[in-house]
Design a protein around this motif. Sequence first.
Motif, PDB file in Angstrom:
ATOM      1  N   UNK A  97      36.275  66.526 -12.034  1.00  0.00           N
ATOM      2  CA  UNK A  97      36.964  65.750 -11.070  1.00  0.00           C
ATOM      3  C   UNK A  97      35.957  65.873  -9.889  1.00  0.00           C
ATOM      4  N   UNK A  98      35.597  64.626  -9.064  1.00  0.00           N
ATOM      5  CA  UNK A  98      34.573  64.423  -8.035  1.00  0.00           C
ATOM      6  C   UNK A  98      35.290  64.503  -7.005  1.00  0.00           C
ATOM      7  N   UNK A  99      36.704  64.347  -7.176  1.00  0.00           N
ATOM      8  CA  UNK A  99      37.540  64.647  -5.865  1.00  0.00           C
ATOM      9  C   UNK A  99      38.034  65.944  -5.607  1.00  0.00           C
ATOM     10  N   UNK A 100      37.201  66.948  -6.620  1.00  0.00           N
ATOM     11  CA  UNK A 100      38.077  68.488  -6.159  1.00  0.00           C
ATOM     12  C   UNK A 100      36.793  68.915  -6.324  1.00  0.00           C
ATOM     13  N   UNK A 101      37.207  70.155  -4.586  1.00  0.00           N
ATOM     14  CA  UNK A 101      36.356  70.522  -3.775  1.00  0.00           C
ATOM     15  C   UNK A 101      36.690  72.064  -3.595  1.00  0.00           C
ATOM     16  N   UNK A 102      36.012  72.939  -3.685  1.00  0.00           N
ATOM     17  CA  UNK A 102      36.473  74.957  -4.687  1.00  0.00           C
ATOM     18  C   UNK A 102      35.915  75.569  -3.233  1.00  0.00           C
ATOM     19  N   UNK A 103      37.145  76.181  -2.593  1.00  0.00           N
ATOM     20  CA  UNK A 103      36.563  76.700  -1.633  1.00  0.00           C
ATOM     21  C   UNK A 103      36.187  78.109  -1.175  1.00  0.00           C
ATOM     22  N   UNK A 104      35.166  78.580  -0.610  1.00  0.00           N
ATOM     23  CA  UNK A 104      35.449  80.602  -1.358  1.00  0.00           C
ATOM     24  C   UNK A 104      34.740  81.086  -0.618  1.00  0.00           C
ATOM     25  N   UNK A 105      35.212  82.569   0.160  1.00  0.00           N
ATOM     26  CA  UNK A 105      34.594  83.550   1.120  1.00  0.00           C
ATOM     27  C   UNK A 105      33.435  84.660   0.218  1.00  0.00           C
ATOM     28  N   UNK A 106      33.065  84.810   1.870  1.00  0.00           N
ATOM     29  CA  UNK A 106      32.537  86.729   0.640  1.00  0.00           C
ATOM     30  C   UNK A 106      33.039  87.876   2.179  1.00  0.00           C
ATOM     31  N   UNK A 107      34.605  86.846   2.644  1.00  0.00           N
ATOM     32  CA  UNK A 107      35.270  87.646   3.107  1.00  0.00           C
ATOM     33  C   UNK A 107      36.004  88.551   2.948  1.00  0.00           C
ATOM     34  N   UNK A 108      36.417  88.205   1.657  1.00  0.00           N
ATOM     35  CA  UNK A 108      37.313  89.378   1.333  1.00  0.00           C
ATOM     36  C   UNK A 108      37.161  90.067   0.056  1.00  0.00           C
ATOM     37  N   UNK A 109      37.022  89.801  -1.343  1.00  0.00           N
ATOM     38  CA  UNK A 109      36.394  90.234  -2.129  1.00  0.00           C
ATOM     39  C   UNK A 109      35.405  91.039  -1.850  1.00  0.00           C
ATOM     40  N   UNK A 110      34.353  90.672  -0.813  1.00  0.00           N
ATOM     41  CA  UNK A 110      33.019  90.566  -1.043  1.00  0.00           C
ATOM     42  C   UNK A 110      32.839  91.808   0.063  1.00  0.00           C
ATOM     43  N   UNK A 111      34.114  91.793   1.369  1.00  0.00           N
ATOM     44  CA  UNK A 111      33.948  92.913   2.077  1.00  0.00           C
ATOM     45  C   UNK A 111      32.987  92.601   3.159  1.00  0.00           C
ATOM     46  N   UNK A 112      33.032  90.987   3.976  1.00  0.00           N
ATOM     47  CA  UNK A 112      31.764  90.580   4.193  1.00  0.00           C
ATOM     48  C   UNK A 112      32.474  90.179   5.886  1.00  0.00           C
ATOM     49  N   UNK A 113      33.642  90.355   5.939  1.00  0.00           N
ATOM     50  CA  UNK A 113      34.486  89.375   7.514  1.00  0.00           C
ATOM     51  C   UNK A 113      34.116  89.316   8.152  1.00  0.00           C
ATOM     52  N   UNK A 114      33.412  89.986   9.544  1.00  0.00           N
ATOM     53  CA  UNK A 114      32.815  90.524   9.919  1.00  0.00           C
ATOM     54  C   UNK A 114      30.855  89.625  10.362  1.00  0.00           C
ATOM     55  N   UNK A 115      30.643  89.243   9.081  1.00  0.00           N
ATOM     56  CA  UNK A 115      29.462  88.564   8.949  1.00  0.00           C
ATOM     57  C   UNK A 115      29.712  87.180   9.047  1.00  0.00           C
ATOM     58  N   UNK A 116      30.770  86.771   8.704  1.00  0.00           N
ATOM     59  CA  UNK A 116      31.133  85.397   8.403  1.00  0.00           C
ATOM     60  C   UNK A 116      30.535  83.952   7.659  1.00  0.00           C
TER      61      UNK A 116
END
Length: 359
Positions: A212-231
Amino acid sequence: MSETSPKLRAELEGIPTYKPGKPAAAGGPVAYKLSSNENPYPPLPGVLESVTGAAASFNRYPDMACTGLMNELSDRFGVPLTHLATGTGSVGVAQQLIQSTAGPGDEVIYAWRSFEAYPIITQISGATSVQVPLTSGEVHDLDAMAAAITDRTRLIFVCNPNNPTGTAVRRAELERFLDRVPSDVLVVLDEAYREFVRDVEVPDGVEFYRERPNVCVLRTFSKAYGLAGLRVGFAIAHEPVAAALRKTAVPFGVSQLAQEAAVASLRAEDELLGRVGSLVCERNRVVESLRGQGWTVPDTQANFVWLRLGERTVDFAAACEGAGVVVRPFPGEGVRVTIGEDEANDIFLKVTEKFHKEL
Ligand SMILES: Cc1ncc(COP(=O)(O)O)c(C=O)c1O
């Protein structure tokens, strides 16, 4: 000297301020921070090394295109480079998504209560928030969200799993919802906690992005990957959206330290996901213990639990703090408690046991 102050945009008036999770008291009795959904594990030695290595050249600007990280992500997810965009945490990318789609007169739909940045970044853009209450089971009410779509709707956030309740929507209901969203409205599947999901019926949003071209997925390195302080966070989206994200990015927003750490983390994924597995075991232990004590706890697929305490929220948070764990109260509603170190979870469970007996 003029007596008037500089004119600011009227939209900024009354904007709610983002409340960061309270830090654990310094110098006090043993204190654990369970208020920001952070990863309690310290950085892996290899990841730390990559950051200290990068630190030696922080007199230089970072690679603005995040080339190394983009290549890694493109391989890992099997998506073209043109469908990726990075930002200063996924909250930074979420803000770019709103800036790219909505302004005054437009509407942004999201569940409420959900991630507290949504109302803030929506209001900053001048668009109007349309908040759709969660169901009585603390889950997104996707039918009501679909019914809230108007010709002014530009963007819809689906926070899956939802912060702060931890609840997740499943494949069939999400698919039904997406079928009802007009193709010119962007749906953002905010999957900040994706790696903690164990319910196989909760879909990986990337599946929907592919179709679906109107769907975007947002992911982060802050939680599972433990990089919250690096943004550092990223979006996977089709080209017009991903291109808009690159236009709205703050130039050089993702530091070289963050880029190197993210690449090193993707390469150390087995070890990091092993840690996530341990946190999921702890989550299950905490949820079972709470239920055993008599609490009603929504099924959480994230690294936190939600207790709806209503008027007792603030007292409960104070009791936790007195015992040495800092939690995240939403006064009048409930508390969100991050799964932390085993000892921290034990302290939390002692407080809940005592509190429940006194109800
Ligand atoms: C649902 C959700 N989305 C996005 C974020 C933003 O995380 P970050 O900006 O650290 O990537 C958070 C952080 O708490 C979150 O809970």
